[in-house]
Motif scaffolding. Structure first.
Motif, short mmCIF file in Angstrom:
data_model
loop_
_atom_site.label_atom_id
_atom_site.label_comp_id
_atom_site.label_asym_id
_atom_site.label_seq_id
_atom_site.Cartn_x
_atom_site.Cartn_y
_atom_site.Cartn_z
N GLU A 24 0.81 -1.22 0.00
CA GLU A 24 0.00 0.00 0.00
C GLU A 24 0.85 1.27 0.00
N GLU A 25 2.01 1.24 0.67
CA GLU A 25 2.82 2.45 0.76
C GLU A 25 3.87 2.56 -0.34
N ALA A 26 4.07 1.51 -1.09
CA ALA A 26 5.12 1.51 -2.11
C ALA A 26 4.79 2.48 -3.24
N TYR A 27 5.81 3.21 -3.67
CA TYR A 27 5.72 4.09 -4.83
C TYR A 27 6.40 3.34 -5.97
N TRP A 28 5.66 3.03 -7.02
CA TRP A 28 6.18 2.23 -8.13
C TRP A 28 6.65 3.14 -9.26
N ALA A 29 7.87 2.94 -9.69
CA ALA A 29 8.45 3.75 -10.77
C ALA A 29 9.53 2.93 -11.47
N PRO A 30 9.93 3.35 -12.66
CA PRO A 30 11.01 2.64 -13.35
C PRO A 30 12.30 2.67 -12.52
N PRO A 31 13.16 1.69 -12.70
CA PRO A 31 14.39 1.65 -11.90
C PRO A 31 15.33 2.79 -12.26
N LEU A 32 16.18 3.14 -11.31
CA LEU A 32 17.19 4.16 -11.53
C LEU A 32 18.33 3.55 -12.34
N ILE A 33 18.61 4.14 -13.47
CA ILE A 33 19.70 3.66 -14.33
C ILE A 33 20.78 4.73 -14.33
N THR A 34 21.98 4.34 -13.93
CA THR A 34 23.08 5.30 -13.88
C THR A 34 23.68 5.47 -15.27
N ALA A 35 24.38 6.58 -15.46
CA ALA A 35 25.05 6.83 -16.74
C ALA A 35 26.07 5.74 -17.02
N ARG A 36 26.77 5.30 -15.99
CA ARG A 36 27.75 4.22 -16.15
C ARG A 36 27.08 2.93 -16.63
N ILE A 39 26.06 3.37 -20.37
CA ILE A 39 27.20 3.32 -21.29
C ILE A 39 27.78 1.92 -21.36
N THR A 40 27.91 1.26 -20.21
CA THR A 40 28.44 -0.11 -20.17
C THR A 40 27.55 -1.05 -20.96
N THR A 41 26.24 -0.95 -20.75
CA THR A 41 25.31 -1.80 -21.48
C THR A 41 25.39 -1.54 -22.98
N GLU A 81 22.10 11.91 -12.82
CA GLU A 81 22.48 10.98 -13.89
C GLU A 81 22.20 11.58 -15.26
N GLN A 82 21.10 12.32 -15.39
CA GLN A 82 20.80 12.97 -16.66
C GLN A 82 21.83 14.04 -16.97
N ALA A 83 22.26 14.79 -15.95
CA ALA A 83 23.28 15.82 -16.16
C ALA A 83 24.61 15.20 -16.58
N LYS A 84 24.98 14.07 -15.97
CA LYS A 84 26.22 13.38 -16.35
C LYS A 84 26.16 12.94 -17.81
#
Length: 105
Positions: A24-36, A39-41, A81-84
């Motif tokens: 009930e308290e969980a906020y569902w959103a896409p996962p945080l993806i770092t710039a690293r 780029i690695t992927t 991450e967007q700024a990086k």
């Protein structure tokens, strides 16, 4: 006892802080993806299976749970991450334009 095992199997944890959550308290959103990670992927996929680049980068990611109090931290981390990534793209663009001007002269 079966309900206790069932509870641990379905226990939610905040993806950012690791705090246990209730559905009930969980906020569902896409996962945080770092710039690293991005780029690695990109480079791993480019050299191992270039045909999969579109599927990897254009597919929708499943939502993950976050604690409500982690929303400001999540927003701040996404902005960082967007700024990086933007800074990296600008550096690449400057290098490419510099090389073009250097080759033309």
């Amino acid at each position: 006892m079966p309900s206790r095992n069932n509870e641990t199997a379905t226990e939610l944890r905040c993806s950012l802080t690791g705090r246990p959550l209730t559905p009930e308290e969980a906020y569902w959103a896409p996962p945080l993806i770092t710039a690293r990670d991005l780029i690695t992927t990109f480079f791993k996929t480019l050299f191992t299976n270039p045909a999969a680049l579109g599927a990897i980068f254009l597919s929708e990611l499943p939502d993950v749970p976050y604690a409500p109090e982690a929303r400001p931290l999540l927003a701040r981390r996404r902005s960082q991450e967007q700024a990086k990534l933007l800074a990296l793209l600008l550096v690449i663009a400057i290098v490419v334009v510099g090389l073009i001007f250097w080759l033309v002269q």
